[in-house]
Design a protein around this motif. Structure first.
Motif, PDB file in Angstrom:
ATOM      1  N   ILE A 164       0.986  -1.268   0.166  1.00 40.94           N
ATOM      2  CA  ILE A 164      -0.051  -0.113   0.012  1.00 40.94           C
ATOM      3  C   ILE A 164       1.032   1.261   0.012  1.00 40.94           C
ATOM      4  CG2 ILE A 164      -1.663   1.322   1.313  1.00 40.94           C
ATOM      5  CD1 ILE A 164      -2.760  -1.311   0.144  1.00 40.94           C
ATOM      6  N   PRO A 165       0.975   2.104  -1.120  1.00 40.67           N
ATOM      7  CA  PRO A 165       1.646   3.129  -1.236  1.00 40.67           C
ATOM      8  C   PRO A 165       1.507   4.306  -0.144  1.00 40.67           C
ATOM      9  CG  PRO A 165       0.214   3.196  -2.914  1.00 40.67           C
ATOM     10  CD  PRO A 165       0.081   1.931  -2.175  1.00 40.67           C
ATOM     11  N   GLN A 166       0.450   4.581   0.331  1.00 38.04           N
ATOM     12  CA  GLN A 166       0.015   5.744   1.184  1.00 38.04           C
ATOM     13  C   GLN A 166      -1.114   5.391   1.662  1.00 38.04           C
ATOM     14  OE1 GLN A 166       1.107   9.706  -0.465  1.00 38.04           O
ATOM     15  NE2 GLN A 166      -1.028   9.947  -0.241  1.00 38.04           N
ATOM     16  N   VAL A 167      -1.280   5.875   3.074  1.00 36.15           N
ATOM     17  CA  VAL A 167      -2.600   5.535   3.888  1.00 36.15           C
ATOM     18  C   VAL A 167      -2.762   7.093   4.446  1.00 36.15           C
ATOM     19  CG1 VAL A 167      -3.574   4.551   5.911  1.00 36.15           C
ATOM     20  CG2 VAL A 167      -1.818   3.190   4.392  1.00 36.15           C
ATOM     21  N   ILE A 168      -4.016   7.483   4.319  1.00 37.84           N
ATOM     22  CA  ILE A 168      -4.381   8.632   4.870  1.00 37.84           C
ATOM     23  C   ILE A 168      -5.141   8.247   6.469  1.00 37.84           C
ATOM     24  CG2 ILE A 168      -6.133  10.468   4.847  1.00 37.84           C
ATOM     25  CD1 ILE A 168      -5.983  10.092   1.552  1.00 37.84           C
ATOM     26  N   ILE A 169      -4.564   8.906   7.414  1.00 36.22           N
ATOM     27  CA  ILE A 169      -5.127   8.519   8.592  1.00 36.22           C
ATOM     28  C   ILE A 169      -5.964   9.915   9.119  1.00 36.22           C
ATOM     29  CG2 ILE A 169      -4.892   8.190  10.951  1.00 36.22           C
ATOM     30  CD1 ILE A 169      -3.972   5.897   9.358  1.00 36.22           C
ATOM     31  N   GLU A 170      -7.240   9.697   9.243  1.00 35.48           N
ATOM     32  CA  GLU A 170      -8.040  10.730   9.810  1.00 35.48           C
ATOM     33  C   GLU A 170      -8.626  10.809  11.364  1.00 35.48           C
ATOM     34  OE1 GLU A 170     -11.358  11.691   7.071  1.00 35.48           O
ATOM     35  OE2 GLU A 170     -10.002  12.224   5.767  1.00 35.48           O
ATOM     36  N   ILE A 211     -11.818   1.925   3.316  1.00 35.35           N
ATOM     37  CA  ILE A 211     -11.808   2.566   4.446  1.00 35.35           C
ATOM     38  C   ILE A 211     -11.575   1.494   5.703  1.00 35.35           C
ATOM     39  CG2 ILE A 211     -12.935   4.395   6.040  1.00 35.35           C
ATOM     40  CD1 ILE A 211     -14.050   5.518   3.315  1.00 35.35           C
ATOM     41  N   ILE A 212     -10.744   1.730   6.454  1.00 36.05           N
ATOM     42  CA  ILE A 212     -10.601   0.813   7.737  1.00 36.05           C
ATOM     43  C   ILE A 212     -10.763   1.811   8.876  1.00 36.05           C
ATOM     44  CG2 ILE A 212      -9.358  -0.835   8.993  1.00 36.05           C
ATOM     45  CD1 ILE A 212      -8.175  -0.293   5.583  1.00 36.05           C
ATOM     46  N   PHE A 213     -11.973   1.615   9.862  1.00 38.51           N
ATOM     47  CA  PHE A 213     -11.901   1.879  11.182  1.00 38.51           C
ATOM     48  C   PHE A 213     -11.094   1.374  12.314  1.00 38.51           C
ATOM     49  CE2 PHE A 213     -15.514   3.375   8.348  1.00 38.51           C
ATOM     50  CZ  PHE A 213     -15.481   4.850   8.586  1.00 38.51           C
ATOM     51  N   TYR A 214     -10.522   2.101  13.098  1.00 42.24           N
ATOM     52  CA  TYR A 214     -10.165   1.781  14.568  1.00 42.24           C
ATOM     53  C   TYR A 214     -11.111   1.283  15.124  1.00 42.24           C
ATOM     54  CZ  TYR A 214      -7.326   1.817  18.686  1.00 42.24           C
ATOM     55  OH  TYR A 214      -6.816   1.231  19.872  1.00 42.24           O
ATOM     56  N   ASN A 215     -11.069   0.096  15.777  1.00 39.91           N
ATOM     57  CA  ASN A 215     -11.775  -0.284  16.717  1.00 39.91           C
ATOM     58  C   ASN A 215     -12.017   0.094  17.951  1.00 39.91           C
ATOM     59  OD1 ASN A 215     -13.980  -2.346  17.621  1.00 39.91           O
ATOM     60  ND2 ASN A 215     -12.409  -4.016  18.040  1.00 39.91           N
ATOM     61  N   GLY A 216     -13.288   1.092  18.016  1.00 44.82           N
ATOM     62  CA  GLY A 216     -13.263   1.536  19.319  1.00 44.82           C
ATOM     63  C   GLY A 216     -13.082   3.167  19.322  1.00 44.82           C
ATOM     64  N   THR A 217     -13.897   3.712  20.546  1.00 47.22           N
ATOM     65  CA  THR A 217     -13.463   5.125  20.487  1.00 47.22           C
ATOM     66  C   THR A 217     -12.595   5.654  21.589  1.00 47.22           C
ATOM     67  OG1 THR A 217     -16.093   5.389  20.070  1.00 47.22           O
ATOM     68  CG2 THR A 217     -15.031   7.157  21.305  1.00 47.22           C
ATOM     69  N   GLY A 231     -13.079  15.131  24.866  1.00 45.60           N
ATOM     70  CA  GLY A 231     -14.314  14.539  24.046  1.00 45.60           C
ATOM     71  C   GLY A 231     -14.055  13.048  23.525  1.00 45.60           C
ATOM     72  N   LYS A 232     -14.884  12.657  22.733  1.00 48.36           N
ATOM     73  CA  LYS A 232     -14.618  11.192  22.147  1.00 48.36           C
ATOM     74  C   LYS A 232     -14.355  11.435  20.791  1.00 48.36           C
ATOM     75  CE  LYS A 232     -17.806   8.891  25.130  1.00 48.36           C
ATOM     76  NZ  LYS A 232     -19.214   8.242  25.486  1.00 48.36           N
ATOM     77  N   TYR A 233     -13.284  10.554  20.273  1.00 48.26           N
ATOM     78  CA  TYR A 233     -12.873  10.607  18.804  1.00 48.26           C
ATOM     79  C   TYR A 233     -12.538   9.192  18.362  1.00 48.26           C
ATOM     80  CZ  TYR A 233     -11.206  15.327  20.275  1.00 48.26           C
ATOM     81  OH  TYR A 233     -11.283  16.677  20.544  1.00 48.26           O
ATOM     82  N   LYS A 234     -12.536   9.218  17.034  1.00 43.55           N
ATOM     83  CA  LYS A 234     -12.390   8.084  16.320  1.00 43.55           C
ATOM     84  C   LYS A 234     -11.261   8.150  15.090  1.00 43.55           C
ATOM     85  CE  LYS A 234     -17.029   6.353  16.967  1.00 43.55           C
ATOM     86  NZ  LYS A 234     -18.307   5.737  16.030  1.00 43.55           N
ATOM     87  N   LEU A 235     -10.709   7.016  14.686  1.00 37.30           N
ATOM     88  CA  LEU A 235      -9.560   7.072  13.809  1.00 37.30           C
ATOM     89  C   LEU A 235     -10.075   6.333  12.511  1.00 37.30           C
ATOM     90  CD1 LEU A 235      -6.508   6.628  16.001  1.00 37.30           C
ATOM     91  CD2 LEU A 235      -7.189   8.606  14.503  1.00 37.30           C
ATOM     92  N   LYS A 236      -9.715   6.785  11.289  1.00 37.45           N
ATOM     93  CA  LYS A 236      -9.965   5.875  10.229  1.00 37.45           C
ATOM     94  C   LYS A 236      -8.830   6.073   9.363  1.00 37.45           C
ATOM     95  CE  LYS A 236     -12.688   8.999   7.245  1.00 37.45           C
ATOM     96  NZ  LYS A 236     -14.053   9.289   6.650  1.00 37.45           N
ATOM     97  N   ALA A 237      -8.610   4.802   8.527  1.00 40.84           N
ATOM     98  CA  ALA A 237      -7.640   4.770   7.525  1.00 40.84           C
ATOM     99  C   ALA A 237      -8.080   4.739   6.460  1.00 40.84           C
ATOM    100  CB  ALA A 237      -6.433   3.643   8.032  1.00 40.84           C
ATOM    101  N   ILE A 238      -7.526   5.539   5.260  1.00 42.50           N
ATOM    102  CA  ILE A 238      -8.098   5.327   3.880  1.00 42.50           C
ATOM    103  C   ILE A 238      -6.944   4.810   3.098  1.00 42.50           C
ATOM    104  CG2 ILE A 238      -8.801   6.540   1.768  1.00 42.50           C
ATOM    105  CD1 ILE A 238     -10.058   8.361   3.885  1.00 42.50           C
ATOM    106  N   LEU A 239      -6.782   3.589   2.505  1.00 41.18           N
ATOM    107  CA  LEU A 239      -5.842   2.982   1.575  1.00 41.18           C
ATOM    108  C   LEU A 239      -5.739   3.870   0.467  1.00 41.18           C
ATOM    109  CD1 LEU A 239      -6.390  -0.691   2.405  1.00 41.18           C
ATOM    110  CD2 LEU A 239      -5.172   0.818   3.569  1.00 41.18           C
ATOM    111  N   ASP A 240      -4.833   4.820   0.372  1.00 39.23           N
ATOM    112  CA  ASP A 240      -4.896   5.765  -0.872  1.00 39.23           C
ATOM    113  C   ASP A 240      -4.073   5.246  -1.945  1.00 39.23           C
ATOM    114  OD1 ASP A 240      -5.009   8.224  -2.103  1.00 39.23           O
ATOM    115  OD2 ASP A 240      -3.491   9.217  -0.868  1.00 39.23           O
TER     116      ASP A 240
END
Length: 160
Positions: free
Chosen positions: A71-77, A135-141, A105-114
């Motif tokens: 995977i050449p690049q991943v966007i983490i949001e 798109i892959i989501f981090y498990n949990g808040t 506050g409560k946050y989530k993470l997601k990864a986009i395989l760019d």
């Protein structure tokens, strides 16, 4: 006086480069007609009043993201609990990520395989037989508290 640094080539984003003190109140005044849009319309006079909060009012998140092979690049949001993007980091390999000065506050993470390396999620193209980028989501808040670090020892293994 305040000094600003241009953050993009178009002059749409600026950053204050002064060291600001937490106990002070600040005001930025932008006079009439300083900024012009493409159509020639200019800004009205703008006054912004603000102060700087103590560092202890914020929290931080530290996590290592493991990028899958090929995977050449991943966007983490980093997003709020309701999906508003707070921060975006682009990585090309396994890396420790820092999200600092976050409001409690409560946050989530997601990864986009760019896969096309364009820095945004691409929806795919039926005619070209291209799938949407995964798109892959981090498990949990992640719950951020004031004056607190979330330092996740367990790496986030981003699976294809």
């Amino acid at each position: 006086s305040m000094h600003f640094e241009k953050l993009d080539e178009f002059g749409l984003k600026y950053q204050i480069i002064n060291n600001l003190k937490t106990e002070n109140k600040y005001q930025i005044t932008i006079p009439d007609s300083v900024f012009f849009g493409i159509s020639g319309v200019s800004n009205d006079s703008i006054k912004l009043n603000f102060s700087v909060q103590e560092e202890s009012a914020f929290g931080n998140i530290y996590i290592t993201a493991e990028v899958p092979e090929n995977i050449p690049q991943v966007i983490i949001e980093l997003t709020t609990d309701n999906g508003k993007t707070i921060d975006k980091q682009i990585i090309t390999g396994t890396q420790e990520l820092s999200f600092e000065y976050l409001d409690p506050g409560k946050y989530k993470l997601k990864a986009i395989l760019d896969l096309d390396r364009n820095g945004v999620w691409s929806p795919g193209n039926f005619n070209k037989k291209l799938q949407p980028e995964k798109i892959i989501f981090y498990n949990g808040t992640l719950e951020v508290r004031a004056n607190w670090d979330i330092d996740l020892d367990e790496p986030w293994k981003i699976e294809k």
